[in-house]
Enzyme design. Structure first.
Site, short mmCIF file in Angstrom:
data_model
loop_
_atom_site.label_atom_id
_atom_site.label_comp_id
_atom_site.label_asym_id
_atom_site.label_seq_id
_atom_site.Cartn_x
_atom_site.Cartn_y
_atom_site.Cartn_z
N CYS A 255 -7.62 -2.12 -4.41
CA CYS A 255 -6.19 -1.83 -4.22
C CYS A 255 -5.38 -3.10 -4.41
CB CYS A 255 -5.93 -1.25 -2.83
SG CYS A 255 -6.28 0.51 -2.72
N ARG B 8 -12.96 -0.87 -1.73
CA ARG B 8 -11.79 -0.06 -2.07
C ARG B 8 -10.49 -0.83 -1.85
NH1 ARG B 8 -8.87 1.37 -4.57
NH2 ARG B 8 -7.74 3.32 -4.90
N CYS C 57 0.86 -1.20 0.00
CA CYS C 57 0.00 0.00 0.00
C CYS C 57 0.89 1.24 0.00
CB CYS C 57 -0.89 0.02 1.23
SG CYS C 57 -1.83 -1.48 1.52
#
Lengths: 271, 205, 160
Positions: A232, A228, A179
């Protein structure tokens, strides 16, 4: 253009003067656009809010019960401000849960509902709405204007924060992405898309965490944080994470803490 | 004196932070368990992506800021994996290279089977000055070949960096395109041509 | 300071990175001969610069980075530019992706890469100019031609 810019120390403030008004104008323009599409009458996410309200009061499952007695952390059936205080630890489940996990828990325990269909429809598509997305839209909307304040006092909440933080920095899969690869520094872009730095508490993280769930214009659906994060991981070239899994909640705890104090505006509308 | 002060300060600092019964930490094993639970439903063929190799593990642990010794060990290990083309020239077709640099497809679970991966260089790097849609996660590469005097050995170094950037920069954010078989040798050569061909738009003034 | 620098040059030779840590020959960090050698305690370098009536500047660089090469080739090698900067500045080069420990003029210590992040360095090349108290007084980012580059360095030496 970045390589031609010079920067921002007092000595050079005069040299920068010319660029500032143009920037302010475009920011105002964007703000005006945001205000326009945030109008409930113009945001299709509010259709999901209405559907979610009906599903909340719908009797179903082997117990023919509604969800109205579901305790989202503020007491049975209390919705106001509940979303702003999630994810959180629930003693009855002995687990930290985000809103979707908690709703699944209530569906099973209060309604005796088989979750197979609920999970199959976790992400809505044209002509096929998602009960979960609708419920999250409805319940998050009941936190409109509340400040995000997910608790971090219980040891399991703190453990989940630490797991979420470790996962945020964890590089894996064929692209070695974490991330943090995209969301680890200030002022970066992917193509022309600005990337918020999500690694520490900031206004940027507040702006992100205060605006989920969101109606996504590009997908014509109201999407939740579960979606979401799933998206990702897709972009990170990882396999799809399991819906309602521990890691997604851990990441949500980490992000919610970094976005603490965000004013909830949900459902918002996004690209 | 400083040592004494540190000793005195230690218990106060720990009392102010977290007691063992109230952990804000999670052991690597606990994190691994959470990862396993999160990707439990993944197809068997995808499971190797969930586990980490040693470089991924160390870079994650250090948040991409390894010590000098660790950085040297990563660069040594990753350099040993380099597979350089046999022939001296590593320049393919820059027009194909441009397409590969623009292409962000491939490797995602949503891709159709058989999707050919791109390099997606523009997601993170400026390349041709005329292309304004570029990201800033990596340094600009505009004028790359020209500023390296179009030297063949510099082109080979660029090939190595695309094949495995961690052979040059430990814990670089950039994917190891050749090492992880995202791109073929020919695709990497095409990208190197995009950087090094004198008539490539990357080298336009 | 001169004996320390001589010592440092010897130490640098002894501590040369192993061969595997080197990329191709062209991948050496671009460097001007008048950049100063440093033990990377920049408080010392700032004091030395101040004592000589100069300012300390840090050059953040990266091996193989096109704008870094361009800056060296087209700007730093310009006689006007290097004469002015040598007269008024001590320049220490740091590696944007490096792992050497460095102590900044404000006393904070970190390895180069995390220090670059902490300082919010947008990318290489970037120059940071410090005042005698160790505070950053100016920042110059990216490639600039000799005229623009010199103008910014001149501005940084003007009385506040």
């Amino acid at each position: 253009m970045r390589h031609l810019l010079l920067i921002a120390m007092p000595l050079f403030a005069l040299l920068l003067g010319a660029a500032a008004p143009a920037m302010e104008d475009s920011e105002k323009e964007i703000e005006r656009y945001r205000a326009m599409i945030d109008d409930p009458m113009a945001n299709p996410g509010y259709l999901a809010v209405d559907r979610g309200e009906q599903i909340w009061s719908l009797s179903r499952g082997t117990k023919s019960a509604t969800l109205e007695a579901c305790d989202l952390g503020q007491g049975p059936g209390v919705l106001d401000g509940a979303y702003a205080r999630m994810p959180r630890y629930f003693a009855d489940a002995d687990q930290v849960m985000d809103l979707e996990q908690r709703l699944a828990y209530c569906m099973r325990s209060l309604q005796g509902l088989d979750l197979k269909d609920i999970v199959a429809r976790r992400f809505g598509s044209p002509g096929k709405t998602s009960d979960m997305e609708d419920l999250v839209a409805f319940i998050s909307n009941k936190s409109q204007g509340h400040k995000l304040a997910a608790p971090l006092a219980h040891p399991k909440e703190r453990e989940m924060y630490a797991i979420g933080e470790a996962m945020f920095y964890r590089r894996s899969a064929i692209n070695d992405f974490a991330c943090a690869t995209c969301h680890g520094e200030d002022g970066r872009r992917i193509r022309l898309q600005a990337l918020p730095n999500l690694t520490r508490p900031s206004l940027q993280v507040q702006q992100v965490m205060g605006t989920w769930p969101a109606y996504r214009v590009s997908q014509s659906q109201t999407r939740t944080m579960q979606h979401r994060l799933w998206d990702c991981y897709r972009q990170m070239r990882m396999p799809p994470p399991d819906y309602l899994s521990e890691g997604l909640t851990a990441l949500s705890v980490f992000l919610a803490h970094n976005g603490e104090g965000a004013t909830i505006n949900a459902p918002s509308i996004k690209r | 004196m400083i040592f004494l002060a540190a000793l005195l300060a230690a218990p106060i600092a720990s009392a102010q932070t977290i007691s063992p019964a109230d952990p804000a930490t999670a052991s690597p094993a606990r994190v691994d368990a959470a990862i396993a639970a999160t990707f439990a439903g993944a197809a068997v063929a995808w499971m190797p992506r969930v586990t980490q190799d040693e470089t991924q593990r160390l870079c994650s642990l250090r948040r991409n800021e390894p010590t000098q010794a660790e950085a040297d060990s990563i660069v040594a290990r990753e350099s040993a994996t380099l597979v350089m083309p046999a022939e001296t020239t590593v320049l393919g077709n820059w027009r194909n290279g441009e397409k590969i640099a623009q292409n962000g497809q491939g490797g995602q679970f949503s891709d159709a089977p058989g999707t050919v991966s791109g390099g997606n260089c523009y997601a993170c790097h400026q390349m041709a000055p005329a292309e304004i849609s570029y990201g800033t996660l990596g340094p600009t590469l505009a004028g790359y070949g020209r500023l390296h005097d179009f030297k063949p050995e510099a082109a080979r170094a660029a090939y190595a960096k695309v094949y495995n950037p961690q052979s040059a920069f430990a814990c670089s954010s950039m994917p190891r395109f050749g090492h992880n078989k995202i791109l073929t040798e020919q695709q990497i050569k095409d990208i190197v041509a995009y950087l090094f061909a004198p008539d490539s738009p990357v080298n336009a003034p | 300071m001169i004996p320390r620098r001589a010592l440092l040059a010897a130490a640098t030779l002894l501590a040369a990175r192993p061969a595997h840590a080197r990329a191709a020959p062209d991948e050496e960090m671009p460097r001007e001969p008048w950049f100063i050698d440093s033990f990377l305690d920049l408080r010392d370098d700032n004091a030395t610069a101040t004592a000589a009536g100069k300012r300390l500047a840090i050059a953040w660089e990266l091996r193989g980075c096109p704008p870094c090469i361009a800056l060296h080739r087209l700007t730093l090698s310009n006689p006007m530019v290097c004469a002015f900067i040598q007269t008024h500045f001590d320049v220490v080069a740091l590696d944007f992706a490096g792992a050497r420990q460095v102590t900044f003029p404000d006393g904070t210590t970190a390895a180069e890469k995390p220090m670059a992040r902490r300082q919010n360095i947008a990318g290489p090349p970037t120059f940071q100019i410090f005042d005698p108290t160790g505070r950053e007084a100016a920042r110059i980012e990216g490639f600039l031609d000799p005229v623009a580059f010199l103008a910014l360095f001149r501005a940084a030496t003007a009385p506040a």
